[in-house]
Design a protein around this motif. Structure first.
Motif, PDB file in Angstrom:
ATOM      1  N   THR A  75       0.843  -1.196   0.000  1.00  0.00           N
ATOM      2  CA  THR A  75       0.000   0.000   0.000  1.00  0.00           C
ATOM      3  C   THR A  75       0.877   1.245   0.000  1.00  0.00           C
ATOM      4  N   LEU A 127      -9.054  -0.627  -1.890  1.00  0.00           N
ATOM      5  CA  LEU A 127      -8.920  -0.347  -3.324  1.00  0.00           C
ATOM      6  C   LEU A 127      -8.056   0.890  -3.581  1.00  0.00           C
ATOM      7  N   SER A 130      -4.179   0.433  -2.460  1.00  0.00           N
ATOM      8  CA  SER A 130      -3.407  -0.730  -2.912  1.00  0.00           C
ATOM      9  C   SER A 130      -2.418  -0.343  -4.003  1.00  0.00           C
ATOM     10  N   ASP A 131      -1.245  -0.939  -3.920  1.00  0.00           N
ATOM     11  CA  ASP A 131      -0.251  -0.801  -4.975  1.00  0.00           C
ATOM     12  C   ASP A 131      -0.166  -2.068  -5.817  1.00  0.00           C
ATOM     13  N   ILE A 133      -1.617  -4.777  -8.057  1.00  0.00           N
ATOM     14  CA  ILE A 133      -2.779  -4.655  -8.926  1.00  0.00           C
ATOM     15  C   ILE A 133      -3.793  -5.767  -8.691  1.00  0.00           C
ATOM     16  N   LEU A 136      -5.730  -4.829  -5.586  1.00  0.00           N
ATOM     17  CA  LEU A 136      -6.719  -3.828  -5.994  1.00  0.00           C
ATOM     18  C   LEU A 136      -7.932  -4.502  -6.624  1.00  0.00           C
ATOM     19  N   TYR A 137      -7.674  -5.484  -7.501  1.00  0.00           N
ATOM     20  CA  TYR A 137      -8.788  -6.177  -8.154  1.00  0.00           C
ATOM     21  C   TYR A 137      -9.640  -6.940  -7.142  1.00  0.00           C
ATOM     22  N   TRP A 140     -11.763  -4.527  -5.503  1.00  0.00           N
ATOM     23  CA  TRP A 140     -12.721  -4.032  -6.513  1.00  0.00           C
ATOM     24  C   TRP A 140     -13.949  -4.937  -6.566  1.00  0.00           C
ATOM     25  N   LEU A 260      -9.881   4.759 -10.767  1.00  0.00           N
ATOM     26  CA  LEU A 260      -9.057   3.910 -11.626  1.00  0.00           C
ATOM     27  C   LEU A 260      -8.583   4.674 -12.858  1.00  0.00           C
ATOM     28  N   ARG A 263      -5.906   7.096 -11.715  1.00  0.00           N
ATOM     29  CA  ARG A 263      -4.673   6.413 -11.329  1.00  0.00           C
ATOM     30  C   ARG A 263      -3.887   5.933 -12.540  1.00  0.00           C
TER      31      ARG A 263
END
Length: 804
Positions: A75, A127, A130-131, A133, A136-137, A140, A260, A263
């Motif tokens: 993160t 979400l 998060s770094d 991916i 993050l998903y 999500w 998103l 980002r």
């Protein structure tokens, strides 16, 4: 573990505490008072990062999770993540405070409501910070699941179930597309870190997968942020309780797609496809939402389409701001940087005025028993405080001074005017469409804001059309919208405090390649008699005119054919898919177990044999095979003989014993192959199952003898031979291919790696730990399902007995 992770996981921790609070304390104290602690603590904790992030610094944290697979909970806190984190926790605090007075502690299942809300809050925080991916998903998709539960909270209503299912289908479809785009992005950047992807943006831009990844990721962002044509789920999501609408659809879920896009702008921005998709779809969504909102008679439906419209405005600004990536450092790059700044500014403003408006509509519904504009009117004298908040929020959304929406709307007009002079991506011909569409949409925005305010609170008061005796809402219900309304006014007079400490730090990670000149982003309430001001004056003049004659032209909407609406296409598509699936299912679901085996065997044979043919799998190597001894042959003969007995015996007991004999012979195979642990396990399992079978079948009648000629079916013979040949070829060919190094060398160090002296146990418990855990989870879920069915059945019997 750093305290940041404790704060990040705090909502999920309270998910397990809330049921106990509801069970033991809710009758005396509303559960919401305890849940309020969670977002308030997170908000206060995040405040400490404002001065750090305002200096341009980024704080990184890393929590190892599955290091061997390079999956860690990585993160980082930068300006963009902090902006969203403050909105998620700040608005979340006000929403929970509002829900305490909106939802009855006696009539509602509050433990479910707050569990779903906390799940959603935790997912949104995970979400935006998060770094990694894939992490993050994961968060999500958790937002999609938790929002499905929140929208369907009143599940006894058909409309709630319909809205929840629609939101889930559309957002999960977008999430799956986004996952494919993420995988492509990982392949291009050779990293799971979003920051490292941004650092490799130059390499990614020239990759063959750049455009497919871009499109797939935008599908995910558009579905989540209700962009046209995926926006149809948002109005139906208004069936959720008003606190849910105020939270999900003003400050959190619908902003996930915005986040998103912001980002990943450094990765994909600067390309013509990104610009036209983001800015083009955004401006179309703005027009569609504002145009459709005018015809709504339900206050929450009006706000739903207004949300769609405002999200389109923010998305279009992000698309316009991506031109800064194309132009790079310089005067042109700085010019379009203002559009991205305006997007972030309006994102904040929208969360404040739309959150307050949702709460106002909830108050009106709570105190009058209806949201139908046709039954409302004259509430200004009965509910003066609510009316005042509605004026503040509605005028801000309409873009009028002295409210924060006016400032960001002026910046929006300036940005769309600048697009016309960009001179790239075909904008020399199509660029003028942006200010034209923006102005028309703003006129309709003004109209629906006036409808929301004046149709509800002015005019004749008609208590006979209401189901409740109307009075002003309790002070507890007014506190949250009052705070949001106060922020709406304060930001207008002190905009640069917000800009200096929140918005500019959030802009830096969106456009890291552009030097930020703070003087260019100084917000002023007066810019002189510029085109943007004349556009605003035109909006007010034409908006007032259209509002005055709204009864005349609003009837034109009735002539629009329903079969051309997006909802019609969705419903027909869903019904058609279900009917197609039903027809296919009815074709092969004949009720015959023999038919099902045929389908499975034929599919198995065709797929494997075709794969073998095209992948050159017919290679056999017997040089390393162990010799077959007399004991091996004897066991094989025993297995075959026992299996034949099972097939041809006419007694159940004999068949069961023969079936057990097959298992015992298999256990002998394990012993011969020097696997005594497996042999012992097999022996125990066969003994237990054989005894259980005998106990179950002992009391059943004997098998009936049916003497007759068995006809030969050629199709059955061909399938049987093909299946046997396929399995045999597969087994033999497996030893002829050494594509990878054998894993036996890895298991030789089982004691060193897992501390287990028994290799079988080491494999099951350590090396296949996740597999075993999931198997246990499946059994647990099945057990819970059986328990719930039994409990529901007993409840129905008790209710029927009480009725009798």
């Amino acid at each position: 573990m750093h305290s940041f992770y404790i704060i990040l996981f705090l909502p999920f921790l309270f998910v397990f505490i809330v049921p106990f609070l509801f069970k033991y304390i809710n009758k005396r104290i509303h559960t919401g008072w305890f849940v309020l602690f969670v977002p308030l603590t997170i908000f206060l904790f995040l405040l400490q990062y404002i001065p750090i992030v305002a200096k341009g610094e980024t704080i990184e944290y890393n929590l190892p999770w599955i290091p061997s697979l390079n999956i860690n909970i990585s993160t980082y806190i930068d300006g963009l993540g902090l902006l969203f984190g403050l909105l998620i926790s700040g608005v979340g605090t006000l929403v929970i405070l509002y829900s305490i007075y909106y939802l009855s502690k006696l009539r509602e299942e509050l433990h479910k409501f707050y569990i779903y809300l906390l799940m959603f809050m935790g997912a949104m925080l995970g979400l935006v910070f998060s770094d990694h991916i894939f992490i993050l998903y994961g968060f999500w998709e958790l937002t999609s699941i938790s929002s499905f539960l929140l929208i369907g909270y009143w599940y006894e209503r058909k409309s709630s179930r319909y809205g929840a299912l629609k939101s889930l289908l559309i957002t999960v479809f977008g999430g799956l597309a986004m996952l494919a785009g993420f995988i492509m992005l990982i392949l291009m950047a050779d990293t799971y870190s979003i920051r490292e992807m941004i650092g490799n943006a130059a390499f990614i831009t020239n990759h063959d997968l750049f455009i497919p990844a871009l499109i797939l990721i935008l599908i995910g962002a558009f579905t989540k942020s209700a962009q046209f044509p995926f926006s149809i789920w948002l109005p139906d999501a208004m069936e959720a309780p008003t606190p849910v609408s105020a939270y999900l659809h003003s400050a959190t879920m619908v902003k996930a797609g915005i986040y998103l896009v912001a980002r990943l702008t450094p990765v994909f921005g600067g390309s013509s496809i990104w610009f036209w998709l983001v800015a083009g779809i955004g401006i179309i969504t703005l027009l569609y939402g504002s145009f459709t909102a005018v015809r709504q008679t339900d206050l929450k439906a009006l706000l739903a389409f207004s949300t769609i419209s405002q999200l389109g405005l923010i998305m279009s600004l992000l698309g316009i701001g991506s031109l800064a990536v194309y132009f790079g450092p310089g005067e042109s790059g700085a010019l379009y940087t203002v559009a991205t700044f305006a997007a972030l500014f309006h994102l904040f403003n929208h969360s404040t005025f739309k959150g307050s408006l949702f709460m106002v509509v909830g108050i009106v519904d709570h105190e009058t028993g209806t949201r139908d504009i046709r039954r409302l009117g004259g509430l200004m004298h009965v509910m003066p405080v609510t009316f005042t908040i509605a004026v503040v929020g509605g005028f801000s959304m309409a873009g009028l001074p002295p409210f924060n929406g006016f400032l960001s709307k002026e910046m929006f007009f300036a940005s769309v005017n600048d697009v016309a002079s960009a001179g790239i991506f075909g904008l020399e011909k199509l660029g003028m469409l942006f200010p034209i569409i923006a102005w028309i949409a703003s006129v309709f925005t003004f109209v629906y804001c006036m409808i929301l305010i004046f149709k509800t609170f002015t005019g004749k008061f008609r208590p006979e059309k209401l189901t409740k005796k109307v009075h002003e809402a309790p002070i507890g219900m007014l506190v949250s919208p009052l705070i949001l309304g106060t922020i709406v006014v304060l930001v207008f007079f002190l905009p640069n405090v917000l800009g200096e400490y929140i918005l500019i730090p959030a802009l830096i990670p969106v456009l890291p390649m552009i030097p930020i000149h703070r003087d260019d982003l100084y917000i002023t309430t007066w810019h002189g008699l510029n085109p943007e001001l004349w556009m605003t004056i035109g909006v007010v003049v034409f908006g007032i005119l259209l509002y005055k004659i709204v009864k005349g032209w609003i009837k034109l909407f009735n002539h629009y054919p329903q079969w051309l609406t997006l909802n019609h296409f969705y419903n027909r598509g869903l019904a058609g898919t279900e009917q197609f699936s039903k027809n296919i299912t009815n074709t092969y679901m004949t009720g015959s177990f023999r038919h099902y085996l045929k389908y499975i065997f034929v599919f198995f044979v065709l797929v494997l044999m075709i794969s073998f043919l095209f992948l050159y799998g017919f290679q056999f190597n017997f040089s390393n095979h162990a010799p077959i001894g007399i004991f091996d042959m004897a066991v094989v003969i025993g297995v075959v003989a026992a299996a034949l007995v099972v097939l041809f015996t006419s007694h159940r007991i004999t068949a069961i014993v023969a079936l057990g004999a097959v298992g015992y012979f298999i256990s002998l195979f394990f012993v011969l192959f020097q696997a005594p642990d497996l042999g012992l396990t097999q022996f125990v399992v066969e003994t237990v199952t054989t005894v259980l079978f005998l106990l179950c079948f002992y009391h059943l009648p004997k098998l009936r003898k049916n003497i007759g000629k068995i006809s030969l079916k050629l199709s059955n013979l061909i399938i049987s031979l093909a299946m046997g040949a396929t399995v045999t070829i597969l087994a033999l060919a497996a030893f002829g291919h050494k594509v990878f190094e054998p894993i036996t060398y890895f298991f030789e160090n089982a004691y060193e790696l897992a501390g287990a002296k028994n290799i079988v146990n080491a494999i099951l418990v350590d090396f296949r730990g996740f597999d075993t855990m999931l198997e246990i989870s499946v059994l647990t879920i099945a057990g819970l399902g059986v328990y719930i069915l039994i409990r529901q059945s007993s409840r129905r019997r008790e209710q029927s007995n009480e009725t009798e």
